[in-house]
Design an enzyme around this catalytic site. Structure first.
Site, PDB file in Angstrom:
ATOM      1  CD  GLU A 101      -2.991   1.017   2.308  1.00  0.00           C
ATOM      2  OE1 GLU A 101      -3.406  -0.112   2.614  1.00  0.00           O
ATOM      3  OE2 GLU A 101      -3.417   2.055   2.827  1.00  0.00           O
TER       4      GLU A 101
ATOM      5  CE  LYS B 157      -6.332  -1.757   5.481  1.00  0.00           C
ATOM      6  NZ  LYS B 157      -5.525  -0.874   4.637  1.00  0.00           N
TER       7      LYS B 157
ATOM      8  CG  ASP C  59       1.281 -16.727  12.296  1.00  0.00           C
ATOM      9  OD1 ASP C  59       0.504 -16.088  11.563  1.00  0.00           O
ATOM     10  OD2 ASP C  59       1.008 -17.827  12.783  1.00  0.00           O
TER      11      ASP C  59
ATOM     12  CG  HIS D 213      -3.881   6.829  -0.342  1.00  0.00           C
ATOM     13  ND1 HIS D 213      -3.138   5.902   0.356  1.00  0.00           N
ATOM     14  CD2 HIS D 213      -4.588   6.140  -1.251  1.00  0.00           C
ATOM     15  CE1 HIS D 213      -3.397   4.711  -0.120  1.00  0.00           C
ATOM     16  NE2 HIS D 213      -4.277   4.817  -1.105  1.00  0.00           N
TER      17      HIS D 213
HETATM   18  C1  MEV Z   1      -6.280   2.942   4.921  1.00  0.00           C
HETATM   19  O1  MEV Z   1      -5.507   1.826   4.535  1.00  0.00           O
HETATM   20  C2  MEV Z   1      -6.257   3.147   6.427  1.00  0.00           C
HETATM   21  C3  MEV Z   1      -7.196   4.234   6.955  1.00  0.00           C
HETATM   22  O2  MEV Z   1      -8.525   3.987   6.529  1.00  0.00           O
HETATM   23  C4  MEV Z   1      -7.085   4.197   8.478  1.00  0.00           C
HETATM   24  C5  MEV Z   1      -8.094   5.076   9.173  1.00  0.00           C
HETATM   25  O3  MEV Z   1      -9.167   5.384   8.636  1.00  0.00           O
HETATM   26  O4  MEV Z   1      -7.790   5.426  10.356  1.00  0.00           O
HETATM   27  C6  MEV Z   1      -6.806   5.593   6.436  1.00  0.00           C
END
Ligand code: MEV
Length: 439
Positions: free
Chosen positions: A88, A272, A288, A386
């Protein structure tokens, strides 16, 4: 040790702007990593067919991921260059940027618990669960002695089964279940094999004591006794940018976290983002990542409500305080950490000396990643930065090759329309301009 004694620096000015080869040179200079280890991290690395064929079944090849290095990390006063295997865009840059800010504020402060893993032995058809629990607890010394009777290496290293717990469950379909937990100090191993072997060995004794039938004998991935905690305190002025004040960033991050604390829909995305920092280091070090993921999310829901793995607050002086705490079942010995040459080199790059140290560094990257995401989300949004970094991917998808990748990516960012369609148009325009005869 396969590195020189030259000073180690996590700050490398302009690392992003360098070519891959120049970056490797810079990493070599800043880390003192030996040539062999550098090769194992470089494009020249190749996992020997024999090694991969021995790692899993039905092997037909390998699957590669980009390996980047996050700079600027200072954890408990020690510098770290952090290897991250991830596909990513913006993850490595965001971690490095936040680590730089945190570094200006004293760095990451981290602690780790003892490396205690749990194994579970499920006992079925137990007549009297209360009596079985009592009998198992009364036989604690015998159970621990048996658990520690085989793995001499672990005992010599100071590890071994330390304690037991007994849990009782009722189930409408199968009746009572008595579950014996072995709490095992696994030292610098991830520990799955160690505790699974112990559980299988102890099961017949547990069956006799509880007068039941042992079924599952396996570790728990909710490694709630093997946790790491990382804390940072950041002065608002060190967060400020041209368009946004430090105070706005502090409030924005605290407010963003508040939603993740109470709302599982947001907590899943928030966490995430944290795993965007954690997984790449877990993968790069041959650990792992499914175990770390499972443990992190089970921990986030341990109080019956899925919530944020981090906590962000403003202190009385207006500083931003961030904390992360989560299970960290990672090891330095056994599994792919030893068989995968890049994993060994990744650990050498960080000069990691214990699994606990690795866990603290990994959690620091998770906290930095979360800080970066909330900082962007609370202000200009995530997409601008991004997409700017994603532009190179889009250029490649549109067919750009070699130097075209950079020129198309730049034109994409400049146009503000970072789409494949636009990349194809820009690529055609650039190629047409190039092929036009000079007049
Ligand atoms: C994207 O890979 C991760 C985000 O969605 C994390 C978040 O919203 O805190 C930007």
């Amino acid at each position: 040790m396969t590195h020189s004694n030259a000073p180690y620096r996590s700050r490398i000015a302009g690392l992003r702007a360098l070519s891959i080869d120049a970056r490797l040179d810079a990493i070599a200079t800043s880390s003192g990593l030996a040539a062999e280890q550098l090769t194992a991290l470089s494009m020249a690395k190749a996992l020997p067919a024999q090694t991969v064929d021995g790692m899993i079944e039905n092997v037909i090849g390998t699957f590669e991921l980009p390996l980047g290095v996050a700079a600027n990390f200072v954890v408990n006063g020690k510098d770290y260059l952090i290897p991250m295997a991830v596909e990513e865009p913006s993850v490595v840059a965001a971690a490095s940027y936040m680590a730089k800010i945190v570094g200006e504020n004293g760095g990451f402060q981290a602690t780790a618990s003892d490396p205690i893993m749990r194994a579970q032995i499920q006992l079925l058809r137990v007549e009297d669960p209360g009596a079985a629990k009592h009998a198992l607890l009364a036989a604690k010394s015998e159970i621990i002695a048996l658990a520690n009777s085989k793995d001499k290496t672990l005992i010599d290293l100071g590890g071994g089964c330390r304690d037991i717990e007994v849990h009782i469950f009722e189930n409408t379909r199968i009746g009572h279940m008595v579950v014996l937990h072995l709490l095992v100090d696994v030292r610098d191993a991830m520990g799955a094999n160690t505790v699974n072997t112990m559980a299988e060995m102890v099961a017949p004794l547990a069956e006799r004591i509880a007068a039941g039938e042992a079924r599952l004998r396996i570790l728990s991935n909710l490694a709630d006794l093997r946790t790491v905690k990382v804390h940072i305190k950041v002065a608002p002025n060190t967060l400020a940018t041209k368009n946004v004040s430090g105070d706005e960033y502090v409030d924005g991050i605290v407010e963003a976290c508040a939603l993740a604390e109470i709302d599982p829909y947001r907590a899943a995305t928030h966490n995430k983002g944290i795993m965007n920092g954690i997984d790449p280091v877990v993968i790069a070090t041959g650990n792992d990542w499914r175990a770390v993921e499972a443990g992190a999310h089970a921990w986030a829901a341990r109080k019956g409500h899925y919530t944020s793995l981090t906590r962000w607050d403003k202190d009385g002086d207006g500083n931003l305080e961030g904390t992360i705490e989560l299970p960290m079942p990672v090891g330095l010995v056994g599994g792919a950490t030893k068989t995968h040459p890049s994993a060994g080199a990744a650990l050498e790059l960080m000069r990691i000396t214990s699994a606990a140290e690795l866990g603290m560094v990994i959690a620091a990257v998770g906290l930095a990643q979360n800080m970066a995401a909330l900082r962007a989300l609370a202000t200009e949004g995530i997409q601008k930065g991004h997409m700017a970094l994603h532009a190179r991917n889009i250029a490649i998808v549109a067919g750009a090759t070699g130097p075209e990748i950079e020129t198309v990516a730049k034109a994409l960012v400049h146009s503000g329309d970072i789409t494949t369609d636009n990349a194809q148009r820009l690529l055609q325009t650039q190629r047409a301009a190039k092929s036009k005869p000079e007049t």
